[in-house]
Write an enzyme that holds these catalytic residues in place. Structure first.
Site, PDB file in Angstrom:
ATOM      1  CG  HIS A 262      -1.890   1.053   1.332  1.00 41.83           C
ATOM      2  ND1 HIS A 262      -1.960   1.922   2.402  1.00 41.83           N
ATOM      3  CD2 HIS A 262      -2.900   1.413   0.493  1.00 41.83           C
ATOM      4  CE1 HIS A 262      -2.961   2.751   2.231  1.00 41.83           C
ATOM      5  NE2 HIS A 262      -3.540   2.477   1.072  1.00 41.83           N
ATOM      6  NE  ARG A 263      -2.012   5.650   1.100  1.00 42.47           N
ATOM      7  CZ  ARG A 263      -2.615   6.289   2.078  1.00 42.47           C
ATOM      8  NH1 ARG A 263      -1.907   7.090   2.870  1.00 42.47           N
ATOM      9  NH2 ARG A 263      -3.923   6.183   2.280  1.00 42.47           N
TER      10      ARG A 263
ATOM     11  CD  GLU B 140      -2.998   2.024  -3.156  1.00 40.08           C
ATOM     12  OE1 GLU B 140      -3.974   2.782  -3.242  1.00 40.08           O
ATOM     13  OE2 GLU B 140      -2.013   2.254  -2.401  1.00 40.08           O
TER      14      GLU B 140
ATOM     15  CG  ASP C  97      -3.088   6.784  -3.345  1.00 41.01           C
ATOM     16  OD1 ASP C  97      -4.164   6.188  -3.349  1.00 41.01           O
ATOM     17  OD2 ASP C  97      -2.176   6.568  -2.509  1.00 41.01           O
TER      18      ASP C  97
ATOM     19  CG  HIS D 268      -3.686   9.168   0.074  1.00 44.04           C
ATOM     20  ND1 HIS D 268      -4.487   9.912   0.927  1.00 44.04           N
ATOM     21  CD2 HIS D 268      -4.366   8.025  -0.175  1.00 44.04           C
ATOM     22  CE1 HIS D 268      -5.593   9.236   1.185  1.00 44.04           C
ATOM     23  NE2 HIS D 268      -5.542   8.090   0.535  1.00 44.04           N
TER      24      HIS D 268
ATOM     25  CD  GLU E 274      -7.419   5.121  -4.215  1.00 42.88           C
ATOM     26  OE1 GLU E 274      -8.292   5.886  -3.741  1.00 42.88           O
ATOM     27  OE2 GLU E 274      -6.653   4.432  -3.511  1.00 42.88           O
TER      28      GLU E 274
ATOM     29  CE  LYS F  37      -7.076   9.395  -3.021  1.00 41.44           C
ATOM     30  NZ  LYS F  37      -7.617   8.395  -2.056  1.00 41.44           N
TER      31      LYS F  37
ATOM     32  CG  ASP G 143      -0.077   0.875   5.488  1.00 43.29           C
ATOM     33  OD1 ASP G 143      -0.182   1.335   4.334  1.00 43.29           O
ATOM     34  OD2 ASP G 143      -0.813   1.219   6.433  1.00 43.29           O
TER      35      ASP G 143
END
Length: 243
Positions: free
Chosen positions: A7-8, A34, A36, A49, A108, A110, A228
């Site tokens: 995640h990120r 992943e 954003d 993000h 993703e 945003k 994470d």
């Protein structure tokens, strides 16, 4: 086998959405990362993000109100003094990095709070430029945006992000002709996964950081989990596979 998405990047141990974080997720054995994407004042797709840069950098204001030249002058690791200056990456920087790696990339968009004109078209142009299709997953809380891409560019997998508990989300995905959902982790249990499989809907819950939930999802055959802590999740999955 349950796939592990960082995640990120590896946001539990590194400044989120930076090349440092993405490299760390790759090195620990994650199957994918992943990230954003927002759009800068001059039309660059940038990896961050929040709508504002205040939380993760030493700058202030909205991403959309800064050019990329301005954005790259801010330190994306300002909350992580143990690491050196980190640039807010352009999406193109990440695409160039990942193109020759055996990694999935979940992008993703945003665009559920602010409207970014033609962001879908710009994204697809970048993906085509770098000849990326198979390893790409596109997601958003803006389901209209995902349906727009699915209708015009069916070669890309799209996933619907779900924050609230939804009645029969697998049926919702089927009605929209979408084959993947990314729900909040605490909404997902064994029945949720079983019903989704019956409808041929892939489930990738986020953000799974607790050991007991990771274990439960892996043992129940969840398609993937977004965490994470990809190092922790990869180690746990591999230990469970050995038994």
């Amino acid at each position: 086998m349950t796939k592990i998405f960082g995640h990120r990047g590896a946001a539990g141990h590194f400044p989120e959405n930076t090349m440092l974080s993405f490299q760390a997720a790759y090195e620990c054995g994650a199957d994918g990362i992943e990230l954003d994407v927002h759009k800068s004042k001059d039309g660059e797709l940038v990896v961050i993000h929040d709508e504002k840069i205040n939380r993760t950098t030493n700058g202030k204001g909205y991403v959309k109100d800064h050019t990329y030249d301005e954005l790259k002058s801010f330190n994306a690791a300002v909350k992580w003094p143990e690491y050196s200056f980190q640039v807010i990456p352009r999406l193109e920087d990440v695409l160039e990095w990942i193109a020759k790696k055996p990694l999935y990339l979940n992008i993703e968009l945003k665009n559920n709070v602010l409207f970014y004109r033609d962001i879908e078209e710009k994204l697809v142009r970048l993906l085509r430029k770098h000849k990326l299709t198979e390893q790409i997953i596109l997601s958003s809380f803006n389901h209209d945006s995902m349906l727009k891409i699915a209708r015009t560019n069916p070669e890309y997998e799209v996933a619907l992000l779900l924050s609230d508990k939804m009645h029969r989300p697998w049926e919702y995905a089927n009605r929209l002709n979408v084959n993947a959902i990314h729900p909040k982790w605490y909404h997902v249990n064994k029945r949720y996964l079983q019903r989704s499989r019956q409808y041929n809907v892939t489930v990738r819950p986020y953000t799974v950081n607790r050991t007991n939930m990771m274990k439960q999802l892996i043992l129940n055959g969840c398609d993937a989990l977004i965490t994470d802590l990809p190092d922790k999740a990869v180690k746990l999955r591999d230990e469970l596979l050995l038994h």
